[in-house]
Design a protein around this motif. Structure first.
Motif, mmCIF file in Angstrom:
data_model
loop_
_atom_site.group_PDB
_atom_site.id
_atom_site.type_symbol
_atom_site.label_atom_id
_atom_site.label_comp_id
_atom_site.label_asym_id
_atom_site.label_seq_id
_atom_site.Cartn_x
_atom_site.Cartn_y
_atom_site.Cartn_z
ATOM 1 N N THR A 2 -7.847 -1.938 4.559
ATOM 2 C CA THR A 2 -6.583 -2.575 4.894
ATOM 3 C C THR A 2 -5.708 -2.721 3.653
ATOM 4 O OG1 THR A 2 -7.677 -3.823 6.640
ATOM 5 C CG2 THR A 2 -5.551 -4.637 5.901
ATOM 6 N N THR A 3 -4.447 -2.454 3.828
ATOM 7 C CA THR A 3 -3.502 -2.593 2.730
ATOM 8 C C THR A 3 -2.874 -3.981 2.759
ATOM 9 O OG1 THR A 3 -3.007 -0.230 2.784
ATOM 10 C CG2 THR A 3 -1.396 -1.657 1.709
ATOM 11 N N ASP A 35 -4.415 -1.309 -1.644
ATOM 12 C CA ASP A 35 -5.458 -1.062 -0.645
ATOM 13 C C ASP A 35 -6.860 -1.253 -1.216
ATOM 14 O OD1 ASP A 35 -5.976 1.195 -2.160
ATOM 15 O OD2 ASP A 35 -5.446 2.638 -0.596
ATOM 16 N N GLN A 84 2.929 2.499 2.061
ATOM 17 C CA GLN A 84 1.647 3.000 2.562
ATOM 18 C C GLN A 84 1.548 4.511 2.370
ATOM 19 O OE1 GLN A 84 -1.112 1.135 3.885
ATOM 20 N NE2 GLN A 84 -1.979 3.124 3.332
ATOM 21 N N ASN A 88 -1.314 6.629 0.482
ATOM 22 C CA ASN A 88 -2.009 7.759 1.108
ATOM 23 C C ASN A 88 -1.922 8.999 0.234
ATOM 24 O OD1 ASN A 88 -2.395 6.003 3.246
ATOM 25 N ND2 ASN A 88 -0.865 6.942 4.559
#
Length: 102
Positions: A2-3, A35, A84, A88
Motif C-alpha cells: 500500500t502506498t 510504498d 503512484q 510504479n
C-alpha cells in the motif's frame, strides 16, 4: 504494498493589513508518496479566496485545515495517481538511458 500519501503545507502567503485575521491568499503544498520501497513527491501552490464570512485568525489555522482548503481546490485522485505511476515506474522501469558501449 500500500502506498502512503502525505500532504503538507510548506508555506502560506498572507495579507498583513487585515487586523488580526491576516487573510491567507496562497498556499504552497507538498505531496509525498511512499510504498515502503520507493518514494516520489510533488510541490505546488494554489491561490485561495478570502473567506466570505467567519474568517479564522491566522494564529488559529492548523495544517489539517489548510490542507483541506488546498485539497478542495485540486484533483486529489489525479495527483495521487500520478505519484503512484512514478512509484510504479521506479519498481518496473519502462525507460532507460545510456549508451551500449560502456
Amino acid at each position: 504494498m500500500t502506498t502512503a500519501f502525505t500532504w503538507d503545507i510548506a508555506q502560506l502567503e498572507r495579507h498583513t493589513n487585515d487586523g488580526n485575521i491576516y487573510t491567507v491568499f496562497s498556499a504552497h503544498y507538498t505531496v509525498a508518496a511512499n510504498d515502503g520501497t520507493y518514494t516520489s513527491s510533488t510541490y505546488g501552490s494554489i491561490g485561495l479566496e478570502p473567506p466570505a464570512e467567519d474568517a479564522i485568525p491566522y494564529a488559529d489555522l492548523t495544517p489539517e485545515m489548510v490542507i483541506g482548503w488546498v485539497q478542495a481546490k485540486l484533483d486529489v485522485p489525479a495527483i495521487e495517481s500520478a505519484l503512484q505511476e512514478q512509484l510504479n515506474e521506479q519498481a518496473a522501469p519502462t525507460k532507460a538511458q545510456g549508451v551500449p558501449w560502456q
